[in-house]
Enzyme design. Structure first.
Site, short mmCIF file in Angstrom:
data_model
loop_
_atom_site.label_atom_id
_atom_site.label_comp_id
_atom_site.label_asym_id
_atom_site.label_seq_id
_atom_site.Cartn_x
_atom_site.Cartn_y
_atom_site.Cartn_z
CE LYS A 9 23.13 27.88 -12.91
NZ LYS A 9 22.88 28.15 -14.34
CB SER A 48 14.23 21.18 -12.15
OG SER A 48 14.97 22.14 -12.88
CG ASP A 107 23.31 25.80 -17.32
OD1 ASP A 107 22.20 25.24 -17.43
OD2 ASP A 107 23.64 26.46 -16.33
N GLY A 154 24.59 40.76 -22.41
CA GLY A 154 24.70 40.52 -20.98
C GLY A 154 26.03 39.87 -20.63
#
Length: 269
Positions: free
Chosen positions: A64, A15, A101, A124
């Site tokens: 998060k 990042s 995201d 997942g």
């Protein structure tokens, strides 16, 4: 002004490469972006202790959910997903939470040719699967098949599916290969978990694969899709797309996408 990415482990994060290249290209000479090693438990104290020179924070695993909780206000998508990867400093000093995201995933999948109303399979049921459910909803999906190793993990996704307006259809991990003929397959599992699936997969005629991994690349699953002539999107594509959304919110200026993409590509050589 300052910004950073928070997470644990964080030393590998690309990042800073993306954001600092953006600052340079946009002429934001007084801006800097760094990495901060930070777990979920430490995040609230760290964030509340930052001075006014801090404009924004990118948040990766495992923080998060904690990022969403520390914010005074949040975007509807962050609230629905129950997680934030973006914290933006407001003029009154409070923090606003967002989840780029989701928007980033929509952008890259649309660019890869995923059509509205696509049939979606998610491999997942962790944090990235939450964003995948919200992205699928924005792409017009009405149902999403979630293939996971643990039924209880799928159950934890049901409130997210309800919040974003999609029906969640659970499937056993032993049947994963049978669900890869969907229009869109999103793999959110850790490295190595989907490798056995790659050996048995039967891609649909127009399947697009998004594999959230990018190191090493290609994964066996991605290699299988590429060999079959299918479109593949990697976690590196999402890394750039979510950073572009953060850049604009942090700085208030349009993101110089080409410069940010070039810097990321150079760092990966």
């Amino acid at each position: 002004m300052r910004a950073a990415v928070l997470g644990r482990p964080i030393a590998h994060s690309l990042s800073p490469v993306i954001h600092n290249a953006g600052y340079a290209a946009a002429g934001l000479d007084g801006w800097s972006y760094t990495r901060i090693e930070c777990g979920a438990q430490e995040l609230p104290a760290l964030v509340t202790g930052l001075g006014p020179e801090w404009a924004g924070l990118s948040v990766t695993m495992p923080g998060k959910e904690a990022a969403l909780a520390v914010a005074a206000t949040a975007s509807p998508v962050a609230a629905a997903v129950g997680a934030a990867n973006t914290l933006v400093r407001r003029p009154d000093g409070s923090w606003y939470a967002d989840n780029t995201d989701v928007t980033g995933m929509v952008d890259v999948l649309t660019g890869a040719g995923v059509r509205p109303g696509a049939a979606v399979t998610v491999l997942g049921a962790g944090g990235t699967a939450r964003a995948a459910l919200a992205a699928a909803a924005r792409l017009g999906a009405t149902t999403v098949t979630v293939v996971a190793r643990r039924a209880e993990a799928v159950a934890q996704l049901r409130p997210v599916a309800s919040a974003v307006g999609v029906e969640l259809v659970p499937a056993a991990w032993s049947d994963a290969a049978a669900h890869t003929r969907a229009d869109l397959v999103v793999s959110t599992v850790p490295r190595g978990v989907a490798d056995p699936v790659a050996a048995a997969v039967d891609w649909g005629p127009s399947t697009v694969l998004f594999d959230a991994l990018y190191d090493p690349w290609p994964t066996p699953l991605a290699a299988s899709a590429l060999a079959a002539g299918r479109r593949v999107v990697s976690g590196l594509d999402l890394l750039l797309a979510q950073a572009v959304g953060q850049f604009s919110q942090f700085t208030g200026v349009p993101a110089p996408v080409d410069a940010m993409r070039a810097a990321l590509a150079s760092a990966r050589r």
